[in-house]
Design a protein around this motif. Structure first.
Motif, short mmCIF file in Angstrom:
data_model
loop_
_atom_site.label_atom_id
_atom_site.label_comp_id
_atom_site.label_asym_id
_atom_site.label_seq_id
_atom_site.Cartn_x
_atom_site.Cartn_y
_atom_site.Cartn_z
N THR A 52 0.83 -1.20 0.00
CA THR A 52 0.00 0.00 0.00
C THR A 52 0.86 1.25 0.00
O THR A 52 0.57 2.23 -0.69
N LEU A 53 1.96 1.21 0.75
CA LEU A 53 2.84 2.36 0.89
C LEU A 53 3.54 2.70 -0.43
O LEU A 53 3.57 3.87 -0.84
N VAL A 54 4.12 1.70 -1.10
CA VAL A 54 4.82 1.99 -2.36
C VAL A 54 3.83 2.48 -3.42
O VAL A 54 4.18 3.34 -4.24
N ARG A 55 2.62 1.97 -3.37
CA ARG A 55 1.61 2.42 -4.32
C ARG A 55 1.24 3.88 -4.06
O ARG A 55 1.15 4.68 -5.00
N SER A 56 1.04 4.22 -2.80
CA SER A 56 0.62 5.59 -2.47
C SER A 56 1.72 6.61 -2.76
O SER A 56 1.45 7.75 -3.12
#
Length: 337
Positions: free
Chosen positions: A133-137
């Motif tokens: 989720t973090l790398v996507r955001s």
């Protein structure tokens, strides 16, 4: 004075009139590239001063490999493969434990600087990982290596072919005449390799006309400790299995230890097949029969997928599988009569 932008793989591909993956193959010394194509790519590399730029750069680009722990031979072998593949393309690699990753750290590393973070590889991310989720955001180029399942992952991934590898392992035991085959899985109720290896075990038995006996199934966690504990469980049954397939080599080493404690001979009294082909597998006595994961190839593909994302390619998530190979050594034999 404005610095000349460093050429990208996409620039080399455009100059040579080939695809980005073809350039990656040439840079990595891969086969399946014709001599004529290889010559065109090399000419473009020379004209753009690509290789010299990598060698002369004061600070290489930086990739980060995020791991859950550093205490597994499988993790260390993957780290070596990633570092070798990145070095060939002029990148340095930083390593970090998943628990130490934060959004603030990644934001700072993404700021323009000599050692800016160019991409992230997540090693064996678990289902629902916050890191995905973090790398996507943060819109950081990312690849998952050997994730626990790809459903809903939303980033590109590369994995070993767990199902076909496990099918070959159990098929090997069946071909030697074993019918009472135990299994120690790696989290068979979680999506990913533990479940796939268990499914292959069940499929192989079904194909041989044999039932899956719950008493011969143990759910482990890929560790040597679970191999010892659950191997002891299986070997202490009133009618013990004649063979055991484990979800990892570490579990297999644990089973070998449990067998030795009970004065059982491998493979005379018990056949064992592991999965991974870590360095220790060839050094056990007897050497371990196992399923080889092509860790160097997985690492090379992961690094290449990251670079392609940076060059504007590979935007659509893809789940790639790499073939595994059964390596027959000394821990399997027909069951004692």
């Amino acid at each position: 004075m404005t610095a000349t932008p460093r050429p990208k793989i996409a620039d080399v591909a455009a100059a040579a009139g080939v695809s980005v993956p073809t350039v990656s193959k040439v840079l990595n010394g891969r086969t399946h590239v014709s001599d004529a194509t290889r010559a065109k790519v090399q000419q473009a590399l020379d004209e753009l001063d690509y290789s010299k730029r990598n060698a002369a750069a004061a600070q290489p680009g930086m990739l980060q490999l995020v791991v859950n722990n550093f205490d597994s031979p499988w993790v260390l072998a993957t780290m070596e493969g990633v570092e070798a593949a990145a070095d060939r393309l002029g990148y340095a690699v930083a390593y970090v434990r998943a628990e130490h990753v934060s959004a603030d750290r990644w934001r700072k590393l993404r700021e323009p600087s000599a050692n800016r973070l160019d991409g992230v590889m997540l090693l064996a991310p678990r289902s629902g990982s916050r890191l995905v989720t973090l790398v996507r955001s943060l819109k950081i180029p990312a690849v998952a290596i050997d994730p626990e399942g790809t459903e809903g992952l939303d980033i590109p991934s590369v994995s070993p072919a767990s199902f076909s590898g496990a099918l070959a392992a159990v098929g090997h035991l069946l071909s030697q005449g074993h019918r009472r085959i135990g299994i120690i899985t790696g989290r068979k109720h979680s999506p990913g390799h533990g479940r796939a290896r268990y499914a292959a075990y069940a499929a192989a038995l079904h194909e041989a006309g044999l039932p899956v006996l719950p008493e011969l199934v143990r759910d482990g966690d890929f560790s040597i400790e679970s191999g010892m504990r659950l191997g002891a469980d299986l070997l202490d049954l009133p009618e013990r299995p004649t063979a055991i397939f484990t979800g990892s080599d570490l579990q297999a080493l644990g089973v070998m230890n449990a067998a030795a404690q009970r004065w059982l001979q491998v493979p005379g009294d018990l056949s064992i097949v592991g999965f991974d082909d870590i360095a220790q597998a060839a050094l056990t006595s007897p050497p371990l029969t196992t399923v080889r994961q092509p860790l160097a190839q997985l690492a090379t593909m992961a690094v290449g997928m990251l670079i392609e994302q940076q060059d504007g390619h590979g935007a659509v998530p893809a789940a790639l599988e790499v073939a595994t190979e059964l390596v027959v050594r000394g821990t399997t034999a027909p069951p004692a009569s």
